[in-house]
Design an enzyme around this catalytic site. Structure first.
Site, PDB file in Angstrom:
ATOM      1  CB  THR A  22      -1.098   0.076   1.242  1.00 20.93           C
ATOM      2  OG1 THR A  22      -0.166   0.018   2.285  1.00 20.93           O
ATOM      3  CG2 THR A  22      -1.832  -0.872   1.340  1.00 20.93           C
ATOM      4  CD1 TRP A  23       4.998   4.169   0.425  1.00 19.26           C
ATOM      5  CD2 TRP A  23       6.720   3.283  -0.487  1.00 19.26           C
ATOM      6  NE1 TRP A  23       6.354   5.156   0.649  1.00 19.26           N
ATOM      7  CE2 TRP A  23       7.310   4.472   0.041  1.00 19.26           C
ATOM      8  CE3 TRP A  23       7.480   2.481  -1.148  1.00 19.26           C
ATOM      9  CZ2 TRP A  23       8.637   4.980  -0.205  1.00 19.26           C
ATOM     10  CZ3 TRP A  23       8.961   2.871  -1.301  1.00 19.26           C
ATOM     11  CH2 TRP A  23       9.357   4.025  -0.795  1.00 19.26           C
ATOM     12  CG  ASP A  51       3.597  -4.386   3.956  1.00 21.00           C
ATOM     13  OD1 ASP A  51       3.880  -4.814   5.039  1.00 21.00           O
ATOM     14  OD2 ASP A  51       3.939  -3.409   3.536  1.00 21.00           O
ATOM     15  CE1 TYR A  56       5.603   2.494   3.434  1.00 19.32           C
ATOM     16  CE2 TYR A  56       3.641   1.002   3.260  1.00 19.32           C
ATOM     17  CZ  TYR A  56       5.076   1.332   3.394  1.00 19.32           C
ATOM     18  OH  TYR A  56       6.084   0.240   3.611  1.00 19.32           O
ATOM     19  CD  GLN A 166       7.445  -5.474   4.214  1.00 19.98           C
ATOM     20  OE1 GLN A 166       7.364  -4.033   3.893  1.00 19.98           O
ATOM     21  NE2 GLN A 166       6.440  -5.845   5.076  1.00 19.98           N
ATOM     22  CE1 TYR A 194      11.908  -2.188  -0.064  1.00 16.78           C
ATOM     23  CE2 TYR A 194      11.877  -3.247   2.126  1.00 16.78           C
ATOM     24  CZ  TYR A 194      12.422  -2.238   1.140  1.00 16.78           C
ATOM     25  OH  TYR A 194      13.735  -1.705   1.700  1.00 16.78           O
TER      26      TYR A 194
END
Ligand SMILES: NC(=O)c1ccc[n+]([C@@H]2O[C@H](COP(=O)([O-])OP(=O)(O)OC[C@H]3O[C@@H](n4cnc5c(N)ncnc54)[C@H](OP(=O)(O)O)[C@@H]3O)[C@@H](O)[C@H]2O)c1
Length: 280
Positions: A22-23, A51, A56, A166, A194
């Protein structure tokens, strides 16, 4: 469509190997509805690990996730992260409580230290254990920790409760294969990959395109299938467009064979010596 394989974490939690990032979500009100729709579509397709992070969109991504999972909390495995400068004994608890509010949930399933800062690991671990005791998180883990950091963490009291690390992992970022990935595997710590398509930059690569063409697939699917070729890895592509979500989900229908993997190794050589962990 092939089922998404699941990964069992050290604590027994079963999670899908393909989740959703969801960045960059939650940064624009105009895009929020599309982001919610994309995440919901991903959940419908079984990409139920989501995630996110307090960082973010300055909390905006957690709000988008909250909207996407409203009424269906039990279908998802929620991962969020505390910023290093909040990761003190009390700061971690406060940050988690703020994330819970934005997400509109009572529990985060897996709460990660986003990267190493100045607060000692012991303080963050103590906070994580408190949060587990309070039922505010189900488990905890870390992010962006290199091999020496992992050794240090695991030597601490309760350090072995970390469930996942991560890290940046994709065809063009293979450094972890030399030592970090084997060490995490040995310690039963899942790797969450990621930026698995290198934020889109891998999609123009000629080798990826050639492999994709042979399979009637797309470069994004090749990049994602490659991150999932070994057990113990959870890949979390971010897509805010429904068509991208569908395409990414279908990466599991692609089986890379030995010739594909050899060709990809030629173009993106595996590490021959230790490389410091890269971060985005
Ligand atoms: N722990 C950390 O420090 C850290 C750092 C970076 C990322 N992360 C996590 O990992 C997640 C994924 O990494 P990322 O967002 O950096 O990069 P990524 O997933 O490698 O790439 C995301 C970009 O690729 C595009 N995309 C996705 N699927 C596509 C497809 N099938 N075809 C074409 N373009 C596609 C997306 O566009 P659209 O949005 O337009 O669909 C977006 O621009 C993040 O969202 C975040 O949750 C964690």
């Amino acid at each position: 469509m092939k089922a998404i394989p699941s990964i069992t974490l050290k604590n027994g939690d079963r999670v899908p190997a393909l989740g959703q990032g969801t960045w960059n979500m939650g940064e624009s009100a105009a895009r929020a509805a599309d982001e919610v729709r994309a995440l919901q579509h991903g959940i419908d397709l079984g990409m139920t690990l989501i995630d996110t992070a307090e960082m973010y969109g300055d909390g905006g991504a957690e709000k988008v996730v909250g909207k996407a999972i409203a009424g269906r909390r039990d279908e998802v495995y929620l991962v969020s992260k505390v910023l290093p400068f909040n990761a003190s004994r009390q700061g971690t608890v406060k940050a988690c409580e703020a994330s819970l509010k934005r997400l509109g949930v009572e529990r985060i399933d897996l709460y990660l230290l986003h990267w190493r800062g100045t607060h000692p690991f012991a303080a963050t671990i103590a906070a994580m254990e408190t949060l587990i005791g309070q039922g505010k998180i189900g488990a905890w883990g870390v992010s962006n920790l290199d091999n020496d950091d992992m050794h240090e963490l695991l030597a601490l009291e309760h350090g072995g409760h970390a469930q996942a690390n991560q890290v940046l992992y994709n065809l063009s970022r293979r450094g972890i294969e030399f030592d970090l990935q084997p060490y995490c595997a040995e310690q039963d710590i899942a790797i969450m990959a990621y930026s698995p398509i290198e934020q889109g930059r891998l999609l123009k690569d000629a080798t990826l395109a050639a492999v994709a063409r042979r399979h009637g697939a797309t470069p994004a699917q090749v990049a994602l299938a490659w991150t999932l070729r070994r057990p113990g890895v959870i890949s979390i592509p971010k897509a805010s467009v429904v068509a991208h979500v569908q395409e990414n989900r279908a990466c599991l229908d692609l089986a890379l064979d030995a010739a594909d993997l050899a060709e990809l190794d030629q173009a993106f050589a595996p590490p021959k010596k230790r490389r410091p962990l890269e971060m985005l």
